[in-house]
Enzyme design. Structure first.
Site, PDB file in Angstrom:
ATOM      1  N   SER A   1      -1.518 -29.024  45.314  1.00  7.60           N
ATOM      2  CA  SER A   1      -0.525 -28.582  44.335  1.00  7.60           C
ATOM      3  C   SER A   1       0.838 -28.451  44.983  1.00  7.60           C
ATOM      4  CB  SER A   1      -0.928 -27.224  43.745  1.00  7.60           C
ATOM      5  OG  SER A   1       0.127 -26.665  42.975  1.00  7.60           O
TER       6      SER A   1
ATOM      7  N   TYR B   1      -2.608 -18.428  44.744  1.00  4.40           N
ATOM      8  CA  TYR B   1      -2.938 -19.838  44.524  1.00  4.40           C
ATOM      9  C   TYR B   1      -2.187 -20.724  45.513  1.00  4.40           C
ATOM     10  CZ  TYR B   1      -3.261 -24.317  42.025  1.00  4.40           C
ATOM     11  OH  TYR B   1      -3.478 -25.633  41.686  1.00  4.40           O
TER      12      TYR B   1
END
Length: 310
Positions: free
Chosen positions: A142, A155
């Site tokens: 990501s 995250y």
């Protein structure tokens, strides 16, 4: 290659990128092992309905080493004659949108267990097979692992670790002929990411779990506003996953796959700002693009005025 290779779409085929990639690779004629959290869930049923009998569904929770070992044993036992061409790490977990200070330590640990340690254990377990074929490893990471997105610390930290790990594997596995690619997607509609009810529940649970002193310092309205902005942001998430699926497929099949793929709009500008402009410009950009939290309660002028009156 399409007839001789074997591709694994593992961890996260219940929905989103994993499910779409499993369907795509199956349609291309590959034999696919697709792992799902729930063999009786909607995602597994959809894969059974849409894919050929070549596709094998395996139950795996990446936080459970026994699940990973069972999948490794199954794959090893069923690839003796064909070999293993590719591994797709598509693990992704996040259920907290909040400042790092407000995010429970357990959320950081769960993100690391799924997004980092699970993928690490799976990759290490399958490396002997991948080395023997000079195969491919494709991992969905990501941009949050490269850039400090507000309210995504748990995250983002796990994805940063994952990206660095895979970059290290890429360097170390070059002598074996194994190619390693990272996918860094933009903002897509996958799983529960665009479900306001899910995020509202997570926000309520977070507020209920916070120590009173911390909640007083930031204010419940501070957490509410972050949640509102995130839900608003996810309304623009792209529903068409084909750019990500095509990037994963290219990483698996191209003669010279890219080290990094950036499927999604706006990522070029984002990385330009990140790499070439001052930190304060990058921080302002990310707040304007993603979430711009209001001032914590303890820092607001009206709070100081109330304190003086008291």
């Amino acid at each position: 290659l399409a007839t001789a290779g074997l591709v694994l779409a593992l961890a996260g085929c219940d929905s989103g990128f994993g499910q779409a990639t499993a369907q795509h690779l199956d349609a291309m004629g590959f034999r696919v092992f697709a792992s799902v959290l729930d063999l009786h869930g909607h995602g597994a049923q959809e894969l059974r309905r849409s894919c050929s009998p070549r596709l094998t569904l395996l139950q795996m929770d990446l936080t459970k080493p026994e699940d990973i070992q069972r999948v490794l044993q199954h794959v090893q036992a069923h690839t003796n004659s064909t070999g293993l061409w590719g591994l797709v790490n598509n693990a992704g977990f996040n259920d907290t949108i909040a400042d790092a200070e407000l995010s429970p330590l357990g959320k950081f640990r769960t993100c690391m267990e799924v997004n980092f340690f699970g993928s690490l254990e799976l990759t290490k377990g399958l490396l002997p097979l991948l080395r023997s074929t000079g195969g491919r490893i494709v991992t969905v990471s990501s941009p949050a692992g490269d850039l400090p997105f507000p309210c995504l610390a748990a995250y983002g930290a796990s994805k940063a670790a994952l990206s660095l790990l895979m970059d290290t594997f890429r360097s170390e596995l070059q002598p074996w002929g194994v190619k390693v690619s990272l996918i860094l997607p933009g903002y897509y509609k996958t799983g529960t990411t665009c479900n306001p009810a899910f995020w509202n529940l997570q926000k309520q649970q977070l507020v209920a779990s916070l120590p009173q002193e911390l909640l007083q310092a930031y204010g419940e309205d501070y957490v509410e506003e972050i949640n509102r902005q995130f839900i608003q942001f996810m309304k623009v998430a792209v529903e068409d996953l084909s750019a990500v699926v095509n990037s994963i497929t290219d990483g698996l099949l191209a003669a010279n796959p890219a080290v990094r793929y950036y499927p999604g709009q706006g990522l070029g500008l984002m990385y330009f700002v990140h790499r070439y402009l001052p930190y304060f410009v990058r921080d302002l950009f990310l707040k304007g693009f993603f979430i711009n939290p209001k001032l914590p309660r303890a820092l607001r002028r009206e709070h100081h005025n109330d304190a003086k009156k008291a």
